[in-house]
Scaffold this active site. Sequence first.
Site, PDB file in Angstrom:
ATOM      1  N   GLN A 197      -4.817  -4.988   7.011  1.00 53.00           N
ATOM      2  CA  GLN A 197      -5.840  -5.900   6.495  1.00 53.00           C
ATOM      3  C   GLN A 197      -5.791  -7.269   7.159  1.00 53.00           C
ATOM      4  O   GLN A 197      -6.686  -8.089   6.933  1.00 53.00           O
ATOM      5  CB  GLN A 197      -5.683  -6.092   4.983  1.00 53.00           C
ATOM      6  CG  GLN A 197      -5.856  -4.840   4.152  1.00 53.00           C
ATOM      7  CD  GLN A 197      -7.283  -4.317   4.164  1.00 53.00           C
ATOM      8  OE1 GLN A 197      -8.235  -5.026   4.517  1.00 53.00           O
ATOM      9  NE2 GLN A 197      -7.455  -3.073   3.805  1.00 53.00           N
ATOM     10  N   LYS A 255     -10.321  -0.569  10.095  1.00 52.38           N
ATOM     11  CA  LYS A 255     -10.320  -1.771   9.256  1.00 52.38           C
ATOM     12  C   LYS A 255     -10.781  -2.983  10.061  1.00 52.38           C
ATOM     13  O   LYS A 255     -11.040  -4.043   9.504  1.00 52.38           O
ATOM     14  CB  LYS A 255      -8.916  -2.075   8.737  1.00 52.38           C
ATOM     15  CG  LYS A 255      -8.213  -0.923   8.085  1.00 52.38           C
ATOM     16  CD  LYS A 255      -8.534  -0.822   6.620  1.00 52.38           C
ATOM     17  CE  LYS A 255      -7.615   0.206   5.979  1.00 52.38           C
ATOM     18  NZ  LYS A 255      -8.115   0.655   4.690  1.00 52.38           N
ATOM     19  N   HIS A 263       0.868  -1.178   0.000  1.00 56.32           N
ATOM     20  CA  HIS A 263       0.000   0.000   0.000  1.00 56.32           C
ATOM     21  C   HIS A 263       0.912   1.237   0.000  1.00 56.32           C
ATOM     22  O   HIS A 263       2.016   1.176   0.542  1.00 56.32           O
ATOM     23  CB  HIS A 263      -0.836  -0.054   1.279  1.00 56.32           C
ATOM     24  CG  HIS A 263      -1.893   0.995   1.401  1.00 56.32           C
ATOM     25  ND1 HIS A 263      -1.633   2.284   1.816  1.00 56.32           N
ATOM     26  CD2 HIS A 263      -3.231   0.938   1.198  1.00 56.32           C
ATOM     27  CE1 HIS A 263      -2.762   2.969   1.862  1.00 56.32           C
ATOM     28  NE2 HIS A 263      -3.753   2.183   1.479  1.00 56.32           N
ATOM     29  N   ASP A 277       2.854  -4.526   8.069  1.00 53.97           N
ATOM     30  CA  ASP A 277       1.640  -3.736   7.872  1.00 53.97           C
ATOM     31  C   ASP A 277       0.463  -4.688   8.089  1.00 53.97           C
ATOM     32  O   ASP A 277       0.142  -5.491   7.212  1.00 53.97           O
ATOM     33  CB  ASP A 277       1.651  -3.140   6.463  1.00 53.97           C
ATOM     34  CG  ASP A 277       0.305  -2.528   6.079  1.00 53.97           C
ATOM     35  OD1 ASP A 277      -0.665  -2.646   6.862  1.00 53.97           O
ATOM     36  OD2 ASP A 277       0.220  -1.942   4.987  1.00 53.97           O
TER      37      ASP A 277
HETATM   38  N1  PMP Z   1      -1.980  -0.829   4.550  1.00 54.49           N
HETATM   39  C1  PMP Z   1      -2.969  -1.510   3.995  1.00 54.49           C
HETATM   40  C2  PMP Z   1      -2.728  -2.903   3.517  1.00 54.49           C
HETATM   41  C3  PMP Z   1      -4.223  -0.920   3.881  1.00 54.49           C
HETATM   42  O1  PMP Z   1      -5.227  -1.602   3.321  1.00 54.49           O
HETATM   43  C4  PMP Z   1      -4.421   0.403   4.341  1.00 54.49           C
HETATM   44  C5  PMP Z   1      -5.749   1.104   4.189  1.00 54.49           C
HETATM   45  N2  PMP Z   1      -6.349   0.940   2.924  1.00 54.49           N
HETATM   46  C6  PMP Z   1      -3.349   1.060   4.926  1.00 54.49           C
HETATM   47  C7  PMP Z   1      -2.146   0.413   5.014  1.00 54.49           C
HETATM   48  C8  PMP Z   1      -3.459   2.452   5.441  1.00 54.49           C
HETATM   49  O2  PMP Z   1      -4.303   2.479   6.545  1.00 54.49           O
HETATM   50  P1  PMP Z   1      -4.859   3.846   7.114  1.00 54.49           P
HETATM   51  O3  PMP Z   1      -5.400   4.608   5.950  1.00 54.49           O
HETATM   52  O4  PMP Z   1      -5.912   3.427   8.074  1.00 54.49           O
HETATM   53  O5  PMP Z   1      -3.706   4.543   7.773  1.00 54.49           O
END
Ligand code: PMP
Length: 407
Positions: A204, A227, A124, A201
């Site tokens: 998910q 999430k 991401h 990370d």
């Molecule tokens: N890593 C992954 C795999 C995600 O799916 C997300 C959110 N889509 C994030 C990081 C970032 O999370 P946040 O926007 O809650 O900081």
Amino acid sequence: APEFDIDRVRRDFPILQREVHGKPLVYLDTAASAQRPQAVIDAVSNFYREHNANVHRGVHLLSQEATDAYEDARRVLARWIHAESEREIVFTRGTTESVNLVAQSFVRPRVGPGDQIVITHMEHHSNIVPWQMVCEQTGAELVVAPIDERGELILDRLEALLGPQVKILALVHTSNALGTVNPVQEICAMANRHGIPVLVDGAQAMPHGRVNVQELDCDFLCLSGHKMYGPTGIGALWARQQWLEDMPPYQGGGEMIRTVTFDKTEYNDVPAKFEAGTPNIAGGVGLGAAVRYLDSLGMEAIAAHEHEVLEYGTERLLAVEGLRIIGTARNKAGVLSFTIEGVHPHDLGTLIDHYGVALRTGHHCAMPVMQFFGVPATARASLGLYNTKHEIDILADALERTVQMLR
Ligand code: PMP
């Protein structure tokens, strides 16, 4: 394991009762943000109605209650991921802030020209850009571990990148764009053999299965409340206490200090050292309630249910003419990313919305993944614990009708 009663579970989520364009809501966008169960909504609203005050400083009763509620959430989360102590939990705004904290406080002081930071091709943006920033600031180099056509990491290629020049390996546990579940435990063992700290990370991974930091044997875990059925604007960084002790603060301000004079400021103990300013107290309380809710259902039961819906969804979608699933890893969770020949994903999303189906189209904050698969965007149906096979049928029928209409 407790019985997973999907009808009862769905009643825990008030928003699932509403209609969209006159149709029952089919929410297939949990990877972007999950819906909240009543238990979380109640915890947040009860906090504001009964206990609201600032934390950690007041001697008055409300402030003590607010502090207790907030610190209770920290303990609940710590136990949930098997941290050694709640002092290893730093509350943040979410995964993004947690990664930035580690990038700036842990990695930046330790790297310079000749050093490398290793990430993967399926990250991401929030696990790419903070590292690019550190590289710009220090002269370190960003190295990307490759993936294959299934959307799986190529483990021996990853291992070949590891060496004394690598100061951190940062990788996603479960990909939001592909659904790939990486063999994180195996990868951490690999990195540990080279003495390389690992940041996971977990954004998910948290809603789809058990995450145990001792079992993974990672060094940092980043997660987001929203999430995992908790509030937005709250998340956490877990790190081994020794790392946290060694790291300089990320931001300065109130709460993170013990004493301040104009000559010298003495920082507070961890985790307070990393929590400058008034925190998202209600968010923390809500996150604690989300963990309790997940625990009451049982992660094994949730994972088993979601797996069944995912398998069914894969089968149903593949029957749609011209549909290609992007991300066919052998171990997947929660995500069905796809393209349909001759149909722009954006048009698809807009038209599908009229059937009450909420899905996402775009690059899913993972543009390098889209580039790898040679597509500008995908449509993504992502699953939560409340989704059903019936909803998959609604999605598949809507896709078929939309494709017919657009062709
Ligand atoms: N890593 C992954 C795999 C995600 O799916 C997300 C959110 N889509 C994030 C990081 C970032 O999370 P946040 O926007 O809650 O900081």
